[in-house]
Design a protein around this motif. Structure first.
Motif, mmCIF file in Angstrom:
data_model
loop_
_atom_site.group_PDB
_atom_site.id
_atom_site.type_symbol
_atom_site.label_atom_id
_atom_site.label_comp_id
_atom_site.label_asym_id
_atom_site.label_seq_id
_atom_site.Cartn_x
_atom_site.Cartn_y
_atom_site.Cartn_z
ATOM 1 N N GLU A 167 -7.079 9.263 -8.215
ATOM 2 C CA GLU A 167 -6.593 7.850 -7.432
ATOM 3 C C GLU A 167 -5.551 6.924 -8.293
ATOM 4 N N SER A 168 -5.115 6.032 -7.919
ATOM 5 C CA SER A 168 -4.239 5.031 -8.409
ATOM 6 C C SER A 168 -3.122 5.581 -9.043
ATOM 7 N N PRO A 169 -2.287 6.303 -8.123
ATOM 8 C CA PRO A 169 -0.985 6.536 -8.565
ATOM 9 C C PRO A 169 -0.048 5.515 -9.142
ATOM 10 N N THR A 170 0.616 6.036 -10.473
ATOM 11 C CA THR A 170 1.332 4.890 -11.056
ATOM 12 C C THR A 170 2.517 5.194 -11.638
ATOM 13 N N SER A 171 3.637 4.432 -11.362
ATOM 14 C CA SER A 171 4.805 4.825 -11.966
ATOM 15 C C SER A 171 5.014 5.029 -13.536
ATOM 16 N N LEU A 172 5.753 5.776 -13.956
ATOM 17 C CA LEU A 172 6.061 5.989 -15.469
ATOM 18 C C LEU A 172 7.287 5.583 -15.771
ATOM 19 N N SER A 173 7.401 4.745 -16.841
ATOM 20 C CA SER A 173 8.595 4.325 -17.420
ATOM 21 C C SER A 173 8.333 3.987 -18.953
ATOM 22 N N PRO A 174 9.483 4.193 -19.784
ATOM 23 C CA PRO A 174 9.347 4.053 -21.230
ATOM 24 C C PRO A 174 8.814 2.243 -21.695
ATOM 25 N N GLY A 227 12.236 12.018 -4.962
ATOM 26 C CA GLY A 227 10.975 11.587 -5.176
ATOM 27 C C GLY A 227 10.547 11.013 -6.400
ATOM 28 N N GLU A 228 9.827 9.813 -6.507
ATOM 29 C CA GLU A 228 9.328 9.544 -7.717
ATOM 30 C C GLU A 228 8.253 9.934 -8.190
ATOM 31 N N PRO A 229 7.973 10.495 -9.249
ATOM 32 C CA PRO A 229 6.794 10.986 -10.107
ATOM 33 C C PRO A 229 5.660 9.869 -10.378
ATOM 34 N N LEU A 230 4.422 10.233 -9.742
ATOM 35 C CA LEU A 230 3.366 9.028 -9.903
ATOM 36 C C LEU A 230 2.260 9.770 -10.683
ATOM 37 N N MET A 231 1.911 9.135 -11.626
ATOM 38 C CA MET A 231 0.448 9.841 -12.366
ATOM 39 C C MET A 231 -0.831 9.125 -12.146
ATOM 40 N N TYR A 232 -1.823 9.981 -11.641
ATOM 41 C CA TYR A 232 -2.986 9.310 -11.482
ATOM 42 C C TYR A 232 -3.626 8.779 -12.706
ATOM 43 N N THR A 233 -4.065 7.683 -12.527
ATOM 44 C CA THR A 233 -4.707 7.008 -13.575
ATOM 45 C C THR A 233 -6.218 6.589 -13.516
ATOM 46 N N HIS A 234 -6.829 7.049 -12.214
ATOM 47 C CA HIS A 234 -8.096 6.845 -12.144
ATOM 48 C C HIS A 234 -8.943 7.980 -11.479
ATOM 49 N N ARG A 235 -9.860 8.506 -12.043
ATOM 50 C CA ARG A 235 -10.771 9.620 -11.669
ATOM 51 C C ARG A 235 -12.154 9.084 -11.159
ATOM 52 N N ARG A 236 -12.535 9.603 -9.905
ATOM 53 C CA ARG A 236 -13.683 9.103 -9.289
ATOM 54 C C ARG A 236 -14.571 10.441 -9.041
ATOM 55 N N LEU A 237 -15.600 10.346 -9.767
ATOM 56 C CA LEU A 237 -16.505 11.624 -9.866
ATOM 57 C C LEU A 237 -17.862 11.198 -9.183
ATOM 58 N N SER A 238 -17.954 12.136 -8.030
ATOM 59 C CA SER A 238 -19.254 12.112 -6.935
ATOM 60 C C SER A 238 -19.941 13.417 -7.654
ATOM 61 N N ILE A 239 -21.150 13.000 -7.866
ATOM 62 C CA ILE A 239 -22.232 14.147 -8.530
ATOM 63 C C ILE A 239 -23.440 14.174 -7.708
ATOM 64 N N GLY A 240 -23.683 15.654 -7.181
ATOM 65 C CA GLY A 240 -24.863 15.607 -6.359
ATOM 66 C C GLY A 240 -25.869 16.256 -7.245
ATOM 67 N N TYR A 241 -27.236 15.834 -7.251
ATOM 68 C CA TYR A 241 -28.232 16.475 -8.020
ATOM 69 C C TYR A 241 -29.410 16.719 -7.174
#
Length: 583
Positions: A173-180, A146-160
């Motif tokens: 979110e947004s899993p991204t392929s890694l290559s030199p 399997g190909e390792p994919l890195m998450y490059t987006h973070r969605r923060l949902s904050i309750g107040y």
């Protein structure tokens, strides 16, 4: 007063609309190895600031000892200000080394931890395509396809709720392929939502009620309670029936005029002239009993404090409470060891107080030194900083040792007089040969079985909370288990001691202590079973830390249970020999 009421920051957990808030990054590491943690920026993440100038949030002693080091994550956030469109944090260009580092982290299920307003948040670094939806608990291997994919987006949902932050959810979110040579961009979005949850209940969502309040937990308490009733019944039977019959027989023997009567020249009365003889190594014995009494008092105080307060909500609060209670209970340890050593006829009380104040700390220092060397070699956050080591040693030298001195002096003067009901013979009595099952080593090993049986279910819950990212909060259960363990240990050691004395073996002091202490042997054996069959820990680092921590836990448990067993047996022995007629 008005200025104080308008203050809004992380200390008060109150914020004004539009006020800047900080998302703190704590640590990162493989999911299956909870102690193998590293600084958040050990991976090639990026920040909007120069990494050498990243802001740190320094915590207290307990927080540092837990391996926490909060740094500013660099995310620009404000209270109640939505950021619906993705905000670019930064972009980095990958080289072969950074790709290899990230691929290793993703295949080993590296996770990271954030804190927002002291609320913990967890996220995964990435996923392996087709890898059971990146479930860390799934049966897989770092070398899986399997190909390792890195998450490059973070969605923060904050309750107040009003001017307070109540809950935080992080979605990667947004899993991204890694290559030199590839350039990846880190982005994030923030959304605020009003909730009706009160501030005092905001931590409840982190508590695993289904796990800790499972019917098995209740059943284990009931089972241990029934064991207590059974053992108390046995001890009561010994005291009320067997001993009463023994008293009556010995009274007849003492008052009888028939010299040809068939007297029973066996049993516990025959060793009345040796039962209070000083045990071998009295200084070491007094030190162990004193240290064990201190740890028992420490455990009770910490459990009561945690029951009354929500210590699990604060980083390092439990560790800080343990250190504080240990320092204060040095008075108890010094008093117990000092008084017992004087009762045993000792005169070198200065050595006893030094041994009592040093025994457990020295074992902890030596063990933690080994662990620290390993952590430093791995550049892990589990390594204790030099400044923290100095502070801890100063607390030991300036608080622990002086309180032990005071306790020893009080023990020598208030409790140093031996109140033995029988005189000790000048010549020791010969211990008769016994069956193999009546010998002290066998009795010692058997003595720890029932105490372990009363706590092993609770050990599972404690181990799981410590080694599997769960917040332990059922301190009421723990208090009951502590009381049950104490009662079972005393009852079992009394039975062992009575059996030993009835076989005319007066060496009950060390036997009673070691019988209670043997509970820790079974706990350590259970920890080995737990490591191999209940966890997925691997690697030299985590293995050393796991067994290092379990050694310290079992060493302290051994001294605590040994001291409880000896003190209970001491009262029992004095009580039964108080009512006999001896020469």
């Amino acid at each position: 007063v008005v200025a104080a009421g308008c203050r809004a920051d992380e200390a008060t957990h109150r914020y004004q609309d539009g006020e800047a808030i900080k998302l703190w990054a704590n640590k990162i590491g493989p999911y299956n190895n909870p102690q193998e943690t590293y600084n958040y920026f050990a991976l090639p993440f990026c920040s909007d600031d120069d990494l050498s100038n990243v802001e740190h949030k320094w915590g207290g002693l307990g927080e540092v000892l837990e391996g926490n080091d909060l740094v500013n994550s660099g995310l620009d956030m404000s209270f109640k200000v939505d950021r619906a469109e993705p905000v670019t944090l930064c972009s980095i260009k990958l080289d072969a080394e950074s790709v290899g580092t990230l691929v290793y982290a993703i295949r080993n299920h590296y996770w990271y931890q954030f804190y927002l307003d002291d609320l913990p948040i967890w996220g995964m670094v990435g996923e392996v395509s087709g890898d059971n939806e990146n479930d860390p608990d799934a049966e897989d291997s770092p070398d899986a396809d399997g190909e390792p994919l890195m998450y490059t987006h973070r969605r923060l949902s904050i309750g107040y709720n009003g001017d307070r932050i109540i809950q935080v959810n992080l979605t990667s979110e947004s899993p991204t392929s890694l290559s030199p040579g590839a350039e990846i961009t880190f982005t994030y979005t923030v959304e605020w939502q009003p909730v009706n949850i009160g501030f005092h209940k905001r931590f409840e969502r982190y508590l695993d009620y289904d796990f800790f309040e499972h019917q098995i937990h209740w059943f284990s308490i009931f089972n241990s309670f029934m064991m207590v009733i059974f053992l108390v019944g046995i001890v009561s039977l010994i005291l009320m029936r067997t001993l009463r019959r023994d008293y009556a027989r010995y009274a007849r023997d003492a008052d009888g005029d028939d010299l040809d009567s068939d007297l029973d020249e066996s049993g516990w009365k025959q060793v009345h002239g040796d039962v209070f003889r000083v045990p071998p190594q009295p200084m070491l014995f007094a030190t162990l009993v004193g240290s064990g009494t201190q740890l028992a008092t420490l455990s009770l105080l910490v459990i009561l404090t945690a029951t009354l307060l929500t210590l699990y909500t604060g980083r390092g609060a439990v560790v800080t409470t343990c250190i504080t209670c240990y320092l204060l209970t040095s008075l108890v340890g010094g008093y117990t060891s000092g008084s017992l050593y004087m009762q045993l006829g000792g005169r070198q009380w200065t050595r006893v107080l030094l041994y009592t104040s040093s025994l457990f700390p020295v074992v902890v220092i030596l063990t933690m030194t080994i662990l620290n060397v390993v952590a430093i070699a791995y550049r892990s956050m589990s390594a204790i900083p030099f400044g923290t080591i100095v502070v801890t040693l100063l607390l030991w030298l300036l608080v622990c040792i002086p309180l032990t001195v005071v306790g020893t002096i009080l023990g020598r003067n208030w409790g140093g007089v031996a109140d033995y009901p029988c005189r000790v013979n000048a010549i020791p009595r010969l211990v008769p040969e016994k069956q193999w099952f009546a010998k002290p080593p066998v009795l010692v090993l058997l003595g720890g079985v029932l105490p372990f049986g009363s706590i092993f279910i609770e050990m599972y819950f404690i181990f799981t909370s410590f080694w599997n990212y769960k917040f332990y909060y059922v301190y009421g259960f723990l208090l009951l288990v502590f009381v049950i363990l104490s009662i079972v240990t005393v009852c079992v050691t009394i039975v062992v001691t009575y059996f030993l004395l009835n076989n005319e073996d007066y060496r009950w002091a060390w036997t009673s202590f070691l019988s209670g202490a043997s509970t820790a042997v079974y706990v350590f054996i259970y920890s080995i079973y737990y490591f191999f069959l209940k966890t997925k820990m691997s690697g030299f680092f985590q293995t050393v830390f796991y067994f290092g921590y379990m050694f310290l836990f079992c060493f302290g448990l051994a001294m605590m249970c040994g001291a409880i067993g000896y003190i209970g047996c001491s009262l029992f022995v004095k009580r039964i020999y108080k009512n006999i007629k001896s020469d």
